[in-house]
Write a protein that holds these residues in place. Structure first.
Motif, mmCIF file in Angstrom:
data_model
loop_
_atom_site.group_PDB
_atom_site.id
_atom_site.type_symbol
_atom_site.label_atom_id
_atom_site.label_comp_id
_atom_site.label_asym_id
_atom_site.label_seq_id
_atom_site.Cartn_x
_atom_site.Cartn_y
_atom_site.Cartn_z
ATOM 1 N N ARG A 55 -23.503 -7.212 30.828
ATOM 2 C CA ARG A 55 -22.897 -5.988 31.344
ATOM 3 C C ARG A 55 -23.185 -4.869 30.354
ATOM 4 O O ARG A 55 -23.572 -5.133 29.223
ATOM 5 C CB ARG A 55 -21.383 -6.172 31.509
ATOM 6 N N TYR A 56 -22.998 -3.635 30.784
ATOM 7 C CA TYR A 56 -23.295 -2.469 29.939
ATOM 8 C C TYR A 56 -22.277 -1.372 30.175
ATOM 9 O O TYR A 56 -21.744 -1.244 31.277
ATOM 10 C CB TYR A 56 -24.660 -1.865 30.296
ATOM 11 N N PRO A 57 -22.093 -0.531 29.158
ATOM 12 C CA PRO A 57 -21.368 0.710 29.427
ATOM 13 C C PRO A 57 -22.303 1.641 30.203
ATOM 14 O O PRO A 57 -23.519 1.469 30.178
ATOM 15 C CB PRO A 57 -21.070 1.257 28.031
ATOM 16 N N MET A 58 -21.731 2.600 30.884
ATOM 17 C CA MET A 58 -22.556 3.576 31.591
ATOM 18 C C MET A 58 -23.329 4.388 30.555
ATOM 19 O O MET A 58 -22.800 4.643 29.493
ATOM 20 C CB MET A 58 -21.679 4.502 32.426
ATOM 21 N N PRO A 59 -24.527 4.821 30.779
ATOM 22 C CA PRO A 59 -25.367 4.667 31.957
ATOM 23 C C PRO A 59 -26.378 3.518 31.834
ATOM 24 O O PRO A 59 -27.278 3.401 32.634
ATOM 25 C CB PRO A 59 -26.101 6.008 31.999
ATOM 26 N N PHE A 60 -26.218 2.666 30.821
ATOM 27 C CA PHE A 60 -27.207 1.631 30.537
ATOM 28 C C PHE A 60 -27.414 0.657 31.692
ATOM 29 O O PHE A 60 -28.500 0.134 31.875
ATOM 30 C CB PHE A 60 -26.822 0.839 29.287
ATOM 31 N N ARG A 61 -26.388 0.393 32.472
ATOM 32 C CA ARG A 61 -26.513 -0.647 33.504
ATOM 33 C C ARG A 61 -27.609 -0.345 34.518
ATOM 34 O O ARG A 61 -28.064 -1.233 35.206
ATOM 35 C CB ARG A 61 -25.173 -0.892 34.181
ATOM 36 N N TRP A 62 -28.031 0.889 34.618
ATOM 37 C CA TRP A 62 -29.086 1.224 35.573
ATOM 38 C C TRP A 62 -30.481 0.949 35.024
ATOM 39 O O TRP A 62 -31.451 0.955 35.764
ATOM 40 C CB TRP A 62 -29.000 2.687 35.972
ATOM 41 N N PHE A 63 -30.599 0.754 33.727
ATOM 42 C CA PHE A 63 -31.913 0.670 33.111
ATOM 43 C C PHE A 63 -32.286 -0.680 32.502
ATOM 44 O O PHE A 63 -33.444 -0.909 32.220
ATOM 45 C CB PHE A 63 -32.032 1.735 32.002
ATOM 46 N N TYR A 64 -31.324 -1.537 32.290
ATOM 47 C CA TYR A 64 -31.592 -2.759 31.551
ATOM 48 C C TYR A 64 -31.309 -4.005 32.377
ATOM 49 O O TYR A 64 -30.533 -3.978 33.326
ATOM 50 C CB TYR A 64 -30.787 -2.783 30.243
ATOM 51 N N ARG A 65 -31.900 -5.095 31.962
ATOM 52 C CA ARG A 65 -31.795 -6.368 32.664
ATOM 53 C C ARG A 65 -30.369 -6.901 32.665
ATOM 54 O O ARG A 65 -29.603 -6.636 31.762
ATOM 55 C CB ARG A 65 -32.760 -7.371 32.051
ATOM 56 N N ASP A 66 -30.056 -7.683 33.700
ATOM 57 C CA ASP A 66 -28.700 -8.210 33.835
ATOM 58 C C ASP A 66 -28.551 -9.614 33.253
ATOM 59 O O ASP A 66 -27.501 -10.222 33.358
ATOM 60 C CB ASP A 66 -28.263 -8.202 35.297
ATOM 61 N N ARG A 67 -29.587 -10.128 32.619
ATOM 62 C CA ARG A 67 -29.527 -11.446 31.986
ATOM 63 C C ARG A 67 -29.317 -11.253 30.488
ATOM 64 O O ARG A 67 -30.043 -10.490 29.855
ATOM 65 C CB ARG A 67 -30.821 -12.224 32.233
ATOM 66 N N GLY A 68 -28.373 -11.960 29.945
ATOM 67 C CA GLY A 68 -28.038 -11.805 28.530
ATOM 68 C C GLY A 68 -28.902 -12.648 27.619
ATOM 69 O O GLY A 68 -28.390 -13.427 26.826
ATOM 70 N N ASP A 69 -30.210 -12.469 27.724
ATOM 71 C CA ASP A 69 -31.147 -13.316 26.969
ATOM 72 C C ASP A 69 -32.007 -12.527 25.986
ATOM 73 O O ASP A 69 -33.088 -12.944 25.643
ATOM 74 C CB ASP A 69 -32.040 -14.080 27.937
#
Length: 182
Positions: A55-69
């Motif tokens: 998960r990310y704080p805004m606005p990062f969630r639009w730009f980065y992968r959703d897998r924590g790897d």
């Protein structure tokens, strides 16, 4: 004043408001010698490749992968070169990275300032934080289930070794064991 690179190693409890790193950054600014850069390893041992684990704080969630790897490299504008070299070493060590350069010392995204690098940003130094995302990835973070068995020691070890190798190369420390990081 020292003419050679200066190494700074500091341990702080950022949960207490980064009081130690604030004092150190201020002291160095007033008394020297000026460090070349500062790197903070903040939670680098948790990895999960399942979808939706990052998960990310805004606005990062639009730009980065959703897998924590991956390991996130978060730096100020002055640390752009350092981040590039660090990412290269980490990728050579098979650690996937994501990079983000924070404008305005991270003030637009308050969670970007949650560790010991922020006081160095505030004093104008090149500084970056390497992190697995802490509470934005690890559901165990600061809970009773935050135990060693939940960590990925291969991921943590390679992240730390590549970081040390990069810093040695940047500080012009010559040794065969770190030569590959350049």
């Amino acid at each position: 004043r020292a003419s050679r690179p200066v190494w700074l190693i500091a341990f702080d409890l950022e949960e207490l408001g980064t009081i130690g790193s604030k004092a150190m950054a201020r002291y160095i600014k007033e008394n020297g010698p000026r460090p070349l850069w500062m790197a903070s390893l903040e939670m680098v041992g948790y990895r999960d490749s399942a979808p939706g684990t990052q998960r990310y704080p805004m606005p990062f969630r639009w730009f980065y992968r959703d897998r924590g790897d991956f390991l996130l490299l978060l730096g100020n504008l002055g640390a752009h070169r350092l981040m590039g070299q660090m990412a290269g070493s980490l990728e050579k060590a098979s650690v996937t990275t994501q990079r983000f350069t924070m404008p305005f010392r991270g003030r637009l995204v308050p969670p970007s300032r949650f560790s010991d690098h922020a006081p160095f940003w505030d004093q104008g130094y090149q500084a970056l934080m390497l992190t697995d995302g802490a509470e934005f990835r690890n559901a165990n973070y600061h809970t009773p289930t935050d135990v060693m068995d939940s960590l990925d020691f291969w991921f943590m070890g390679n992240s730390c070794k590549a970081t040390i190798a990069t810093l040695c190369v940047l500080a012009e420390i010559r040794h065969s064991a770190v030569a590959h990081a350049g």
